[in-house]
Design a protein around this motif. Structure first.
Motif, PDB file in Angstrom:
ATOM      1  N   UNK A 136      -3.482   5.603  14.015  1.00  0.00           N
ATOM      2  CA  UNK A 136      -2.449   6.127  13.129  1.00  0.00           C
ATOM      3  C   UNK A 136      -2.790   6.037  11.660  1.00  0.00           C
ATOM      4  N   UNK A 137      -3.994   5.581  11.328  1.00  0.00           N
ATOM      5  CA  UNK A 137      -4.389   5.452   9.923  1.00  0.00           C
ATOM      6  C   UNK A 137      -4.563   6.830   9.283  1.00  0.00           C
ATOM      7  N   UNK A 179      -5.385  -0.876   6.642  1.00  0.00           N
ATOM      8  CA  UNK A 179      -5.876  -0.640   5.281  1.00  0.00           C
ATOM      9  C   UNK A 179      -7.374  -0.904   5.190  1.00  0.00           C
ATOM     10  N   UNK A 180      -7.848  -1.984   5.826  1.00  0.00           N
ATOM     11  CA  UNK A 180      -9.284  -2.249   5.855  1.00  0.00           C
ATOM     12  C   UNK A 180     -10.018  -1.159   6.621  1.00  0.00           C
ATOM     13  N   UNK A 238     -14.769   3.853  -1.824  1.00  0.00           N
ATOM     14  CA  UNK A 238     -13.783   3.357  -0.871  1.00  0.00           C
ATOM     15  C   UNK A 238     -12.673   2.585  -1.565  1.00  0.00           C
ATOM     16  N   UNK A 239     -13.032   1.865  -2.626  1.00  0.00           N
ATOM     17  CA  UNK A 239     -12.010   1.119  -3.369  1.00  0.00           C
ATOM     18  C   UNK A 239     -11.106   2.054  -4.158  1.00  0.00           C
ATOM     19  N   UNK A 269     -13.447  -4.177  -4.719  1.00  0.00           N
ATOM     20  CA  UNK A 269     -13.940  -3.558  -3.482  1.00  0.00           C
ATOM     21  C   UNK A 269     -13.396  -4.199  -2.210  1.00  0.00           C
ATOM     22  N   UNK A 270     -12.935  -5.441  -2.321  1.00  0.00           N
ATOM     23  CA  UNK A 270     -12.367  -6.124  -1.159  1.00  0.00           C
ATOM     24  C   UNK A 270     -10.894  -6.456  -1.381  1.00  0.00           C
ATOM     25  N   UNK A 271     -10.191  -5.540  -2.023  1.00  0.00           N
ATOM     26  CA  UNK A 271      -8.773  -5.771  -2.296  1.00  0.00           C
ATOM     27  C   UNK A 271      -7.967  -5.961  -1.022  1.00  0.00           C
ATOM     28  N   UNK A 272      -8.352  -5.292   0.052  1.00  0.00           N
ATOM     29  CA  UNK A 272      -7.618  -5.384   1.311  1.00  0.00           C
ATOM     30  C   UNK A 272      -8.282  -6.308   2.324  1.00  0.00           C
TER      31      UNK A 272
END
Length: 367
Positions: free
Chosen positions: A128-129, A184-185, A236-237, A244-247
């Protein structure tokens, strides 16, 4: 005929086949479809052909949830699925053992059975993403004539890695189904891999830009295409102002921050690598590959140095200039130097620069 790895039992053939059919019904669909005219700027809808295929994962879960017995037809649904067949081909190309019998042993393992509910929930969430949004992130960091044509396979398998495959012929993105990864990831990972697909679609332009170089210089500059890992992290960010790894989990963010803090040291290591190619100390594709592989790691210098250079260029000269650098890696080095030089004057941390000797050896011209 394939032999049933779970002979006997009480589950009927018709009920298990029905379970597989229900599981697979929504499992293969197009996200965006359109035509592409090479060399011409296209609208986002015309630049993307993207399919999501969850058939292999759904077939594995149907078999696991059908224990203690499974029908031969259910195994056939797995073994003939497009995702399984392409995964098997890829593993063979990597010289890894991958047989139907060994995979069947994995499917009927107690460890996989205990994870089935979490895997089912993850498959539902990932399916569902918003892959259109992921594709839009990638397109925003690609030349106007780049295109994205790929099938995204969600797979359950023994190896936990995700990867792209056959990017020049029939592009595929294999994503290991991991319940610990949030939607999200997942979108971030898809955007990253879609950028790789789009970046590969303009490889001919990069090759043409390097065609006149001497063999050693062409090999060194060609490997600078591996900075595409950093481009993909930035895309991607969504921009240089987004971590870059916010999620990602906190430990992933911390690891990235530690690695980026070694930027100056890692740039020097990569300069030495390019210098060894230019000097002939690394003279064959195999020896170059062996050293270059060390810079991947979990997200090693190809990622962190590439991301930092890309972010600095975008902040200083804008995204359009960064995208121009994607079609000639030598321009990337030059424009990074141009953008990084003022950091001291702005009171920011001093950034290492590529040496004039390296730029001259690669025939880097002023932009």
């Amino acid at each position: 005929m394939r032999r049933n790895p779970w002979p006997g039992g009480r589950v009927s053939l018709s009920s298990l086949i029905g379970k597989v059919a229900v599981a697979l019904r929504p499992a293969l669909f197009a996200i965006t479809v359109g035509s592409v005219v090479p060399g011409a700027a296209q609208s986002p809808a015309d630049r993307v052909q993207l399919r999501l295929d969850t058939v292999q994962a759904a077939a594995v879960l149907a078999l696991v949830e059908g224990r203690p017995a499974a029908a031969p037809g259910a195994w056939q649904a797995l073994f003939t699925s497009e995702g399984y067949r392409r995964l098997q081909t890829r593993e063979a190309a990597m010289r890894r053992a991958f047989t139907d019998s060994s995979f069947a042993a994995f499917v009927r393992s107690d460890g996989l059975a205990s994870r089935a509910p979490a895997l089912r929930a993850a498959l539902r969430a990932w399916a569902g993403a918003d892959l259109q949004r992921a594709a839009a992130r990638a397109l925003a960091y690609l030349p106007a004539d780049a295109r994205i044509r790929a099938t995204v396979y969600l797979v359950i398998k023994p190896q936990t890695n995700s990867f792209v495959w056959e990017v020049q012929t029939d592009p595929a993105i294999f994503l290991y189904l991991d319940p610990a990864v949030s939607p999200a990831q997942f979108e971030n990972t898809v955007a990253h891999e879609l950028h790789h697909i789009g970046f590969a679609s303009v490889r001919a332009r990069r090759d043409a830009a390097l065609a006149a170089l001497a063999p050693a210089a062409r090999a060194a500059a060609g490997w600078m295409g591996a900075f595409g890992e950093g481009f993909a992290m930035l895309a991607a960010a969504g921009g240089p102002g987004v971590h870059p790894h916010a999620d990602s989990p906190a430990e992933d963010r911390a690891r990235w921050d530690r690695d980026v803090a070694r930027f100056n040291q890692d740039l020097g290591t990569l300069e030495a690598f390019f210098g060894d190619i230019l000097a002939g100390r690394l003279a064959t594709p195999d020896t170059i590959q062996a050293v270059a592989a060390n810079f991947y790691g979990i997200q090693g210098p190809w990622y962190t140095v590439g991301w930092k250079m890309a972010a600095v260029i975008e902040e200083r000269f804008g995204r359009d200039e960064l995208i121009r650098c994607m079609t000639d890696p030598r321009r990337l080095l030059r424009r990074y130097n141009d953008a990084a030089a003022p950091y001291d004057r702005a009171g920011r941390d001093s950034l290492a620069l590529w040496s004039p000797g390296l730029l001259d050896a690669l025939g880097v011209a002023e932009p």
